[in-house]
Design an enzyme around this catalytic site. Structure first.
Site, short mmCIF file in Angstrom:
data_model
loop_
_atom_site.label_atom_id
_atom_site.label_comp_id
_atom_site.label_asym_id
_atom_site.label_seq_id
_atom_site.Cartn_x
_atom_site.Cartn_y
_atom_site.Cartn_z
N SER A 160 73.19 2.51 72.19
CA SER A 160 74.55 3.08 72.36
C SER A 160 74.69 4.39 71.58
O SER A 160 75.37 5.31 72.04
CB SER A 160 75.60 2.06 71.89
N GLU A 202 57.83 -2.08 70.87
CA GLU A 202 58.93 -2.00 69.90
C GLU A 202 58.43 -1.55 68.53
O GLU A 202 57.41 -2.04 68.05
CB GLU A 202 59.58 -3.38 69.81
N HIS A 203 59.18 -0.66 67.94
CA HIS A 203 58.83 -0.08 66.63
C HIS A 203 57.47 0.62 66.68
O HIS A 203 56.71 0.59 65.71
CB HIS A 203 58.88 -1.15 65.52
N TYR A 214 65.43 -0.62 58.76
CA TYR A 214 64.69 0.23 59.70
C TYR A 214 63.87 1.26 58.94
O TYR A 214 62.66 1.42 59.16
CB TYR A 214 65.67 0.90 60.67
N ASP A 274 64.86 6.29 72.44
CA ASP A 274 66.18 6.07 73.02
C ASP A 274 66.73 7.35 73.67
O ASP A 274 67.23 7.33 74.79
CB ASP A 274 67.17 5.59 71.94
C1 GLA Z 1 65.77 1.88 67.60
C2 GLA Z 1 65.34 3.34 67.41
C3 GLA Z 1 64.14 3.66 68.31
C4 GLA Z 1 63.03 2.61 68.16
C5 GLA Z 1 63.59 1.20 68.26
C6 GLA Z 1 62.55 0.14 67.96
O1 GLA Z 1 66.29 1.70 68.88
O2 GLA Z 1 66.38 4.22 67.70
O3 GLA Z 1 63.67 4.95 68.04
O4 GLA Z 1 62.32 2.81 66.97
O5 GLA Z 1 64.69 1.01 67.38
O6 GLA Z 1 61.55 0.15 68.92
#
Ligand code: GLA
Length: 387
Positions: free
Chosen positions: A130, A37-38, A225, A175
């Protein structure tokens, strides 16, 4: 609801709205990230899979040089001209489609008008991508309308650009990539630098992927973010590496004096999460569940304490599930997606799913005053044209 039922429903609604049957129906799945994640915007690794929850668009061309989008979920209609440049507008969700139309290389250089009905079984703002599913569905519709098929990477980058420019979220590529490239019964180990994927089979039916929605809606555009992303860039500069992908915990420790303590912790999350993700992919491949579970737990702790993107409701869900423990069939649980709300993902023995649902239902509301929504999903295939 099955994809076929959704397609029928969208086709009927399209006919009711526009007086004829849709020419195309396309679908794009959401995703759940098992770990990593991230890390995507740090050139790192992630291990997502697509889920059996989709955004679907039924569409057909019109001669008005206008786009009309009707959302089943919100009941709203967006209408805009494609004669001149496409701009951001209302309702907010229409920007994902506007962005894709603006970034798409149309036949003859100009977009044609179209009518569309959009339906989705993905919770909006629930950390299950989404937004990406809507972008990818829109790009898939435009591919069908323009009779061309994009290279998956090119298509993912186009959708990502739409999100950067029209939704103002400087997201990574995970995503969009997952919604396009996912395969049934597989997770994808994503290398976000080389932008390549390695399939990790998930064929063991005795283990279920359960997704628990805290029903706290996150909004990535609110700035946290982007702030995390820029803290990572600051850390990479202090470490004199192109991206945090290139750092190790040892090089970070050696450079502790070069950055403030928040930047240090952000970097520690990303560097350790990259290591966990590579280990988890191997452990998953080997069905080494104790290791997978421990890595998921460590990931959550790191996201909560070092990266600070969890929230009390996510922590409550993870705590409730983890306290069911190994004997109750739980393998691991962590927050998934961007954070600040949204969903947690759990790996759990299939015969323990019902018990887990009962435990979460019974405790989560008491602890948070909210109700959780819980479902399980097999790894699903990526975007496709249904009609
Ligand atoms: C969101 C972003 C992704 C990613 C995640 C965290 O979903 O769209 O690109 O950075 O957060 O892992």
């Amino acid at each position: 609801m099955s994809l076929n039922l959704m397609a029928d429903r969208a086709a009927k609604l399209f006919s009711r709205c526009f007086g004829h049957a849709p020419q195309w129906i396309v679908a794009a799945p959401g995703r759940v990230n098992l770990i990593g994640e991230h890390t995507d915007y740090n050139d790192g690794f992630a291990l997502p899979m697509a889920i059996e929850r989709y955004t679907l668009i039924a569409g057909g061309p019109n001669a008005r040089r206008e786009v009309t989008l009707h959302s089943v979920t919100t009941g709203e209609t967006a209408n805009f001209s494609v004669r001149a440049g496409i701009e951001r507008g209302q309702p907010a969700w229409s920007n994902y489609v506007r962005g894709v139309i603006a970034c798409f290389p149309h036949k003859g250089g100009k977009p044609t008008g179209f009518d569309a009905v959009i339906d989705s079984t993905l919770p909006y703002g629930g950390g299950l991508a989404s937004s990406a599913a809507l972008e990818v569905a829109a790009a898939t519709l435009l591919e069908a309308m323009n009779q061309r098929t994009f290279d998956p990477l090119e298509k993912a980058l186009l959708c990502q650009r739409a999100e950067h420019e029209f939704a103002g979220v400087p997201c990574g590529i995970m995503d969009q990539f997952t919604s396009i490239l996912a395969r049934e019964n597989q997770a994808l180990l994503l290398d976000c630098r080389s932008r390549t994927t390695t399939p990790v089979p998930m064929t063991d039916l005795s283990v279920s992927v359960v997704i628990i929605n805290t029903n706290v809606r996150h909004s990535l555009a609110e700035g946290e973010y982007a702030k995390r992303r820029s803290q990572c860039e600051t850390a990479a500069r202090a470490l004199k590496v192109p991206a945090l992908r290139d750092a190790t915990l040892a090089t970070l420790e050696a450079a502790r004096g070069e950055m403030d303590s928040i930047t240090f912790r952000r970097a520690r999350h990303v560097i350790s999460e990259n290591e966990r993700t590579l280990q988890a992919a191997q452990a998953l491949q080997a069905s080494d569940w104790p290791v997978v579970g421990q890595l998921m737990r460590d990931s959550h702790t790191s996201l909560r304490d070092d990266y600070e993107v969890s929230c009390p409701e996510l922590d409550a869900v993870v705590d409730i599930v983890q306290s069911i423990g190994k004997n109750g069939g739980v393998i691991g649980c962590r927050m998934t997606g961007g954070g600040f709300g949204g969903c947690a993902v759990c790996l759990v023995k299939a015969d323990a799913v019902a018990g887990l649902i009962r435990a979460v239902d019974g405790t989560y509301e008491k602890r948070t005053g909210r109700q959780a929504a819980i479902f399980s999903s097999r790894p699903a295939a990526g975007a496709r044209i249904l009609k």
